[in-house]
Design a protein around this motif. Structure first.
Motif, short mmCIF file in Angstrom:
data_model
loop_
_atom_site.label_atom_id
_atom_site.label_comp_id
_atom_site.label_asym_id
_atom_site.label_seq_id
_atom_site.Cartn_x
_atom_site.Cartn_y
_atom_site.Cartn_z
N GLY A 278 41.28 -29.67 4.55
CA GLY A 278 40.12 -28.90 4.16
C GLY A 278 39.06 -29.86 3.65
N PRO A 279 37.87 -29.36 3.33
CA PRO A 279 36.76 -30.24 2.98
C PRO A 279 36.67 -30.60 1.48
CG PRO A 279 35.99 -28.00 3.16
CD PRO A 279 37.46 -27.95 3.45
N GLN A 280 37.58 -30.05 0.67
CA GLN A 280 37.48 -30.33 -0.78
C GLN A 280 37.97 -31.75 -1.07
OE1 GLN A 280 36.10 -27.75 -0.89
NE2 GLN A 280 37.33 -25.97 -0.40
N VAL A 281 37.43 -32.31 -2.14
CA VAL A 281 37.87 -33.65 -2.56
C VAL A 281 38.59 -33.52 -3.89
CG1 VAL A 281 37.10 -35.96 -3.22
CG2 VAL A 281 36.01 -34.77 -1.31
N LYS A 282 39.76 -34.12 -3.96
CA LYS A 282 40.50 -34.12 -5.22
C LYS A 282 40.40 -35.52 -5.82
CE LYS A 282 42.56 -30.68 -2.76
NZ LYS A 282 43.24 -30.52 -1.46
N ALA A 283 39.89 -35.58 -7.03
CA ALA A 283 39.74 -36.87 -7.71
C ALA A 283 40.84 -36.96 -8.77
CB ALA A 283 38.37 -36.95 -8.36
#
Ligand code: DP6
Length: 321
Positions: A278-283
């Motif tokens: 998916g397009p979300q970024v997890k930092a």
């Protein structure tokens, strides 16, 4: 005959991508994840007195789309000759946007169903049941840092590498789109296996990344974990990008977030990124870095919202009656 279970999604640092047996949903590679705490799925499973059609609501709305997978999951736990189940699932984060909602949903479904029926299963059996429903769901049975081992036999095994308090990292999720993903991860993995020229290499190199991540976690070595996790994530997406047709989950805001995180790293902030289907970024942030990371991601172009979570426990039964 009714039980409620709660499970948290997990974020893979070393990714599961590809199946060696799609019938039984056995992964082609091992994986390592962190289980979250603030985000969760709470699932109630009520077994009726007789066989019949199952029902499912998700956040209060009937869900015809998820119902067949939930019914098959309950079949695996109780056998096909079983009472009908009325299932209600509530989730406090966006579903189907690459945030592993299936992991928390199926982990909760397996343990709620077992508790509703008063059935006891070993941890290995629970891992197989959850993993058969969704590979990443087996990891949500445990808290903290979790490894899913992929051996040559028919089963998977899942174990905890460190408890949440052993190394209290946190995760900031940057939401760059709330649309449902165009292609589910199961289908996308099969396409990668069938068409990506990088797939065989991805599978054969996974052991090196798993070893490096396991050592970094044992030594609480943030920089080493950051290096191997970012490498593994970009390698997985390279496998996808080289598939035919190409599988590209990113949007322009996804890339803006990566640049934001690179800039934070250049300033000495302990943070690294990972991205799933998916397009979300997890930092992933070291203790103390979260506030700076969240402020920077909130300001990144195209980021709609951010959420944060610490690391949390595995799936639990909250009520059974
Ligand atoms: C990119 O567990 O959703 O998030 O077994 O087909 O249900 P199925 O796949 P799923 O895949 C997760 C893929 C990933 C990486 C990961 O979580 O390890």
């Amino acid at each position: 005959m009714r039980a409620v279970a709660r499970a948290q999604p997990n974020i893979a640092l070393i990714k599961y991508w590809g199946k060696r047996d799609s019938e039984r949903n056995l992964p082609a590679v091992g994986s390592i994840s962190v289980t979250l705490d603030e985000l969760f799925t709470r699932m109630s499973v009520q077994l009726s007195d007789s066989p019949g059609a199952d029902t499912l609501t998700v956040n209060g709305e009937p869900s015809a789309k998820m119902l067949p997978r939930i019914s098959r999951c309950i079949d695996r736990v109780l056998g096909e000759n079983r009472p009908a189940a009325n299932v209600a699932s509530d989730c406090n984060f966006p579903i189907a946007a690459g945030l592993a909602s299936s992991a928390s949903a199926f982990a909760a479904a397996v343990i709620a169903t077992a508790a509703a029926a008063g059935r006891e299963f070993s941890s290995a059996e629970l891992a197989s049941l959850a993993g058969a429903a969704s590979g990443s769901a087996a990891r949500s049975l445990y808290g903290g840092f979790v490894e899913l081992e992929n051996s040559d036999d028919d089963d998977i095994s899942v174990s905890s590498l460190a408890a949440p308090d052993d190394w209290p990292l946190s995760v900031v999720v940057a939401i760059t789109s709330s649309d449902s993903k165009p292609l589910g991860s199961g289908e996308a993995m099969e396409r990668s296996r069938e068409t990506s020229p990088f797939y065989a290499n991805w599978v054969s190199n996974q052991g090196v990344d798993l070893d490096a991540a396991r050592t970094a976690i044992a030594e609480r070595d943030f920089r080493s974990l950051a290096t191997v996790a970012e490498h593994n994530c970009l390698k997985m997406h390279s496998v996808m990008w080289a598939s035919r047709p190409a599988i590209v989950y990113w949007n322009s805001a996804t890339l803006n977030c990566l640049q934001t995180i690179r800039a934070l790293q250049a300033d000495g902030v302990d943070v690294f990124f990972t991205i799933d289907a998916g397009p979300q970024v997890k930092a992933i942030c070291a203790p103390g870095a979260e506030a700076d990371v969240r402020a920077a991601l909130d300001a990144a172009d195209g980021v709609q919202a951010t959420m944060r979570s610490g690391l949390g426990p595995g799936a639990v039964v909250e009520q059974a009656a």
